[in-house]
Scaffold this motif. Structure first.
Motif, short mmCIF file in Angstrom:
data_model
loop_
_atom_site.label_atom_id
_atom_site.label_comp_id
_atom_site.label_asym_id
_atom_site.label_seq_id
_atom_site.Cartn_x
_atom_site.Cartn_y
_atom_site.Cartn_z
N THR A 272 0.86 -1.18 0.00
CA THR A 272 0.00 0.00 0.00
C THR A 272 0.90 1.23 0.00
OG1 THR A 272 -1.72 -1.16 1.23
CG2 THR A 272 -1.80 1.24 1.23
N ARG A 273 0.81 2.04 -1.04
CA ARG A 273 1.73 3.16 -1.23
C ARG A 273 1.24 4.42 -0.52
NH1 ARG A 273 5.19 -0.60 -2.44
NH2 ARG A 273 4.89 -1.56 -4.47
N THR A 274 2.16 5.35 -0.34
CA THR A 274 1.84 6.66 0.23
C THR A 274 2.28 7.73 -0.76
OG1 THR A 274 3.98 6.93 1.35
CG2 THR A 274 2.24 5.74 2.54
N SER A 278 5.89 8.79 -4.01
CA SER A 278 5.96 9.36 -5.35
C SER A 278 7.09 10.37 -5.47
CB SER A 278 4.62 10.02 -5.71
OG SER A 278 3.63 9.04 -5.87
N THR A 377 -4.44 8.82 -6.57
CA THR A 377 -3.96 7.55 -6.04
C THR A 377 -2.45 7.57 -5.96
OG1 THR A 377 -3.78 5.16 -6.44
CG2 THR A 377 -4.03 6.57 -8.37
N GLN A 379 -0.65 4.80 -5.87
CA GLN A 379 -0.18 3.47 -6.22
C GLN A 379 0.82 3.47 -7.37
OE1 GLN A 379 -1.19 2.11 -3.21
NE2 GLN A 379 -1.04 0.30 -4.49
N ARG A 381 3.70 4.82 -7.94
CA ARG A 381 4.71 5.62 -7.26
C ARG A 381 5.95 5.86 -8.11
NH1 ARG A 381 7.76 1.58 -2.97
NH2 ARG A 381 8.12 -0.14 -4.42
#
Length: 727
Positions: A272-274, A278, A377, A379, A381
């Motif tokens: 799960t990305r933050t 990015s 989103t 996701q 990244r």
């Protein structure tokens, strides 16, 4: 039948010949770059990074038809890869087709890796010809794009290295930008309509990144639309293209959602990305201009390496190469000239320039990619991977000027010179895989797993130490994250504990194993179907107290690799546990802290956090565990004192004032419901920047837990202290 040129067989058409020439040349470049004549069946191009994951996926595809479920990793529950969905359906189908010819995962994966070169060249050639480049120039663009500087080293990201669908997405986006989308209402339905739907479908089934990048290019095309008629019909055609692509991309996600049904969550979903990621995985313009770090001219490679050593780490190879840089620079200059002088460049140059600049705005650190991550989103990244789009557009620009000479001989000569310079610049056979070394490593592991299988029983499990979360988590220093999957690839008679998905019971139970009580651990393992314990000396010291306490209970190892890195012990027959032992082993309550990386020294285990952190409970049992006491010490960072508050929703569970000169005790009592729970921790005041350039407000040390019932409750800090469990 007339024998004129209009009636020639399709295989003699000049563009068919051109596509074949581009594909053959790209294959030759791939063979030389990979030194494929040194390869032999059964040997993959790589065993580092994500390569074992890719090989495991291919193995499951060949044996079971797909790769979303496996009983041979993540034992005893098995792996449910729906929780980390790969959207690479078209590549899976390609691997399945190659698998019909025979061969194991390494052989099939290697073949698909090499096949990527001619496939990329073919689709790029078709794109270049659709942009009205001459055939020699189109061949140059196709071969150089297939030989992108990173291609030969990307087996560990095999699906990303198979970027042959990307030119198809660019083709559709350029058509939308010109207002020529055949999907627009009222447009005639013909061959271009079918080809557009096919191209979008292939892109949508080729992975999240290339589908996402194509969606961005389509959005850019709708906003810019230089050269477009400006009619609302063309706008609708672009929107329909985006909807179709999004719908196709969503199909594997829907399948993954179905695959997750019925599996309870015991933690956050893996990967799960933050929004911060990015920034970390975006690119820099300087990385596009610098030589490839694997350049065959050592001073050029050293220049890039020296710059990267002094600056922010880069996780991708981003160099465009000499030809790509020339083309990209020319596009920027064309744009500047058009803005400052009013001179109108050819339509295709203006369109490519607009696309290049817009793509660079998403690619770069702090650019539009960060805006997408923050408001849409996070996701996608790795915005740095847009360097492929920037390279493709730059090569098209070079192809434009290579198409200008009127004389055929001059055009061919310039194209050949550009091709030779580009290939020499973008490839380096001396960096090809060391197949003999890989084969020797595999042979040693194969002998090891064979000895272990002979000493145990077919189908039983092996507990692997160190314990790490999969697919991503904290790692021992210098350890390969997926090294523990290689054993599975060498012998299918055994099952292995590593590989259960983090955030599910299959992956989280291992975080709770208690090495401090070897007898209880061995009894639980036997009851759960395990027959052996493996210790990887590259990730955990076999002589550490926690490991020694276990292995001394098991006697002498029954198998080891020639280098001594892997050792295995058989669990004794007299230690057969009960159903209660099994349940106790597989159903811990794991209490952890959501903050920075865990640091372990001789006295303390600590984590630093910014203004917000979290306390988590992962309850793998079937009922709520009440009255769990959680204690830790908190030290204020960057201020004399800070208020630290723990909340569940609006309810305050604990509050202390942490000071800077000494640790302050923090204690609270919580209930751990079945599954996953996260409590909010807030630290007041402005954070400070630490040595790693991160915002920090407090340090949390020595998280301890105890239960008022017979439930087994463990702390991630106590587990990390063993240096054999990395939660």
């Amino acid at each position: 039948m007339s024998r004129g040129s209009s009636q020639r067989p399709w295989w003699r058409h000049a563009d068919v010949v051109g596509g074949v020439v581009a594909s053959v040349l790209a294959t030759v470049v791939g063979v030389v770059s990979l030194r494929a004549w040194e390869w032999r069946p059964g040997v993959p191009p790589s065993l580092v990074g994500d390569s074992p994951v890719v090989l495991t996926q291919i193995d499951e595809i060949l044996v079971h038809g797909w790769f979303w479920e496996s009983a041979f990793v993540g034992f005893p529950w098995g792996q449910n890869a729906s929780f980390f969905p790969e959207l690479n359906v078209i590549h899976v189908l390609g691997v399945k087709a190659l698998g019909l010819l025979g061969g194991d995962a390494a052989t099939t994966g290697s073949a698909y890796f090499l096949l990527g070169y001619p496939l990329v060249a073919l689709t790029t050639y078709l794109l270049a010809r659709s942009e009205r480049l001459r055939r020699p120039a189109s061949v140059v663009v196709a071969v150089l794009f297939a030989a992108a500087p990173y291609h030969a080293e990307r087996f560990e990201h095999l699906w990303l290295a198979s970027y042959w669908t990307l030119p198809l997405g660019v083709w559709v986006a350029l058509g939308v930008a010109r207002g020529r989308s055949p999907l627009a209402p009222g447009q005639p339905r013909g061959r271009r309509f079918v080809l557009t739907l096919l191209a979008l479908t292939l892109v949508g089934l080729s992975g999240a990144y290339y589908a996402g990048f194509t969606l961005i290019l389509l959005a850019v095309a709708l906003v810019l639309r230089p050269g477009s008629t400006g009619r609302a019909r063309s706008l609708r055609g672009g929107l329909i293209s985006m909807v179709w692509l999004a719908a196709v991309t969503a199909l594997p996600l829907v399948a993954a959602k179905i695959g997750m049904a019925g599996t309870s969550s015991t933690g956050p979903r893996p990967a799960t990305r933050t929004a911060l990621e990015s920034e970390r995985y975006a690119g820099r313009l300087i990385d596009l201009l610098l030589p490839w770090e694997g350049h065959r001219v050592e001073p050029l490679a050293a220049l890039t390496q020296a710059y990267r050593d002094a600056g922010r780490p880069v996780t991708e190879t981003l160099a465009l190469g000499i030809v790509g840089v020339v083309g990209a620079t020319a596009l920027v200059l064309v744009g500047l000239r058009s803005l400052t002088s009013g001179n109108r460049a050819p339509e295709r140059l203006r369109l490519w320039t607009a696309m290049w600049v817009a793509t660079a705005a998403f690619y770069t650190v702090g650019g539009l990619g960060s805006v997408v991550a923050l408001f849409a989103t996070p996701q996608l990244r790795a915005w740095s991977r847009l360097s492929l789009v920037l390279l493709l557009l730059g090569l098209l620009a070079v192809g434009h000027w290579l198409s200008r000479p009127r004389g055929r001989r001059m055009a061919v000569a310039l194209a050949a010179l550009t091709l030779v310079v580009g290939v020499l610049d973008q490839t380096n056979p001396s960096r090809a895989p060391r197949y003999d070394d890989i084969a020797t490593q595999l042979d040693g592991i194969r002998d090891y797993t064979g000895s272990l299988a002979a000493a145990t029983s077919t189908g039983c499990g092996v507990l692997q130490l160190p314990v790490m979360r999969f697919p991503e988590g904290y790692l021992p220093q210098g350890y390969e994250a997926n090294a523990q999957l290689v054993q599975h690839l060498t012998d299918r008679r055994l099952a292995w504990s590593h590989g259960g998905m983090s955030g599910t019971r299959a992956g989280d139970w291992t975080v709770g194993i208690e090495l401090s009580d070897p007898s209880a651990l061995v009894a639980g393992l036997r009851a759960a179907g395990f027959c052996a314990v493996e210790v990887d000396g590259a990730g955990v010291d076999p002589g550490s107290p926690a490991v020694t306490a276990l292995t001394s209970r098991l006697g002498a190892p029954v198998a080891r690799t020639p280098d001594g890195r892997l050792q295995a012990w058989v669990l004794p027959d007299d230690a057969r546990g009960t159903a209660a032992d099994r349940e106790r082993l597989l159903s811990p309550v794991v209490v952890g802290l959501v903050a920075g990386a865990i640091t372990v020294d001789d006295r303390d285990v600590s984590q630093e956090s910014g203004p917000r952190a979290g306390i988590t409970t992962s309850n793998l049992s079937g009922e709520t565990v009440r009255g769990v006491t959680v204690t830790m010490n908190v030290t204020a960072l960057g201020a004399a004192a800070r208020d630290v508050v723990v909340r569940r929703g609006d309810e305050v569970l604990a509050r202390v004032t942490a000071v800077a000169d000494r640790p302050t005790p923090l204690e609270l009592v919580v209930d751990a419901p079945v599954g996953y729970q996260r409590l909010t921790v807030t630290v007041d005041g402005d954070p400070q920047r630490n040595a790693a350039d991160r915002s920090v407000s407090a340090r949390f040390e020595n998280l301890r837990v105890r239960a008022s019932t017979a439930a087994r409750v463990v702390s991630t800090h106590d587990q990390a202290r063993t240096r054999a469990v990395f939660p």
